[in-house]
Enzyme design. Structure first.
Site, PDB file in Angstrom:
ATOM      1  N   ASP A 108       0.838  -1.195   0.000  1.00  0.00           N
ATOM      2  CA  ASP A 108       0.000   0.000   0.000  1.00  0.00           C
ATOM      3  C   ASP A 108       0.875   1.249   0.000  1.00  0.00           C
ATOM      4  O   ASP A 108       2.043   1.198   0.429  1.00  0.00           O
ATOM      5  CB  ASP A 108      -0.891   0.040   1.254  1.00  0.00           C
ATOM      6  CG  ASP A 108      -1.858  -1.137   1.306  1.00  0.00           C
ATOM      7  OD1 ASP A 108      -2.173  -1.694   0.245  1.00  0.00           O
ATOM      8  OD2 ASP A 108      -2.280  -1.491   2.427  1.00  0.00           O
TER       9      ASP A 108
HETATM   10  N1  URA Z   1      -1.187  -5.956   3.936  1.00  0.00           N
HETATM   11  C1  URA Z   1      -1.691  -4.691   3.949  1.00  0.00           C
HETATM   12  O1  URA Z   1      -2.710  -4.430   4.573  1.00  0.00           O
HETATM   13  N2  URA Z   1      -1.022  -3.735   3.263  1.00  0.00           N
HETATM   14  C2  URA Z   1       0.128  -3.965   2.626  1.00  0.00           C
HETATM   15  O2  URA Z   1       0.704  -3.040   2.046  1.00  0.00           O
HETATM   16  C3  URA Z   1       0.642  -5.278   2.621  1.00  0.00           C
HETATM   17  C4  URA Z   1      -0.041  -6.257   3.280  1.00  0.00           C
END
Ligand code: URA
Length: 238
Positions: A108
């Site tokens: 993310d």
């Molecule tokens: N899980 C999440 O919630 N975000 C990420 O970036 C990676 C794994």
């Protein structure tokens, strides 16, 4: 591994910022040697990995693919183009950059840590295939303390919002911080770690990926920095 290809294609694939047109022009100017002989025409075929190609007196060290470990900062998106936000490709220094590089997997925008950048589609496919079950390790900080019962919830395979059922996962406590833990998951559903903790009525406030398969994020790699990996390092992922 050797591959037969045109010398202009070889040069532009190996040297950042040199297009096929530039490579042809370098040949015409007599600035390209193949095994010590001047090659005036870009369509001459060479065997990559076997023939020695030099441009303006510098030998090209052939690499079929590049593999880069990036310690991703927050604020960057894991894609090759984005109209609004900077992409992880913008963090690659020119000497490592190549056409065709992409992030193998997504974090993310507000997640930090290990992202593999490569132009090796086959390896990325293997690494990301749900069948491969490559384990990812995350360092997580939460709004509220980690609870003992999370262990069994994770092990069972949780159902998270939207009805997705997770594969069994593991959680490891951090003794010096009751609101921190490590989480190990073997898949990569959208916002998975955040959704797992939402389900437990807790909230992820900081997330960092620290390991993919058997390859850990280099501890001395500063945030936003890239490190070129060897193929044998990358094999540890699978
Ligand atoms: N899980 C999440 O919630 N975000 C990420 O970036 C990676 C794994």
């Amino acid at each position: 591994m050797s591959e037969i290809m045109r010398v202009d294609k070889f040069i532009s694939s190996q040297l950042n910022g040199v297009s096929r047109k530039d490579a042809k022009a370098l040949c015409r100017k007599g600035e390209v040697l193949v095994n010590g002989n001047v090659i005036k025409n870009g369509d001459v075929k060479i065997t990559a990995g076997k023939d020695v190609v030099a441009v303006q007196g510098e030998e090209i060290a052939y690499k079929k693919y590049v593999y880069i470990m990036l310690n991703k900062p927050q604020g960057y998106v894991c894609s090759t183009h984005d109209g609004k936000s900077p992409t992880v490709l913008e963090l690659v220094p020119p000497e490592l950059f190549r056409e065709g590089l992409f992030p193998a997997g997504r974090l993310d925008k507000d997640t930090e840590g290990f992202v593999l950048l490569t132009d090796d589609g086959e390896l990325a496919h293997k690494m990301l295939s749900p069948k491969s079950h490559v384990e990812k390790k995350y360092y997580v900080e939460l709004e509220n303390p980690v609870q003992e019962y999370y262990i069994s919830e994770f092990e069972t395979g949780m159902e998270i919002d939207g009805g997705d059922v997770c594969l069994p996962a593991r959680i490891e406590f951090v003794p010096e911080n009751e609101k921190a833990c490590y989480v190990y998951i073997s898949e990569g559903m959208y916002h998975q770690v955040k959704r797992m903790f939402d389900k437990l009525s807790n909230k992820v406030v900081f997330l960092k990926r620290v390991k993919i398969g058997g390859l850990a994020l280099e501890p001395n790699l500063a945030i936003g920095q890239c490190l070129e990996l060897l193929h044998k390092d990358v094999e540890k992922i699978l």
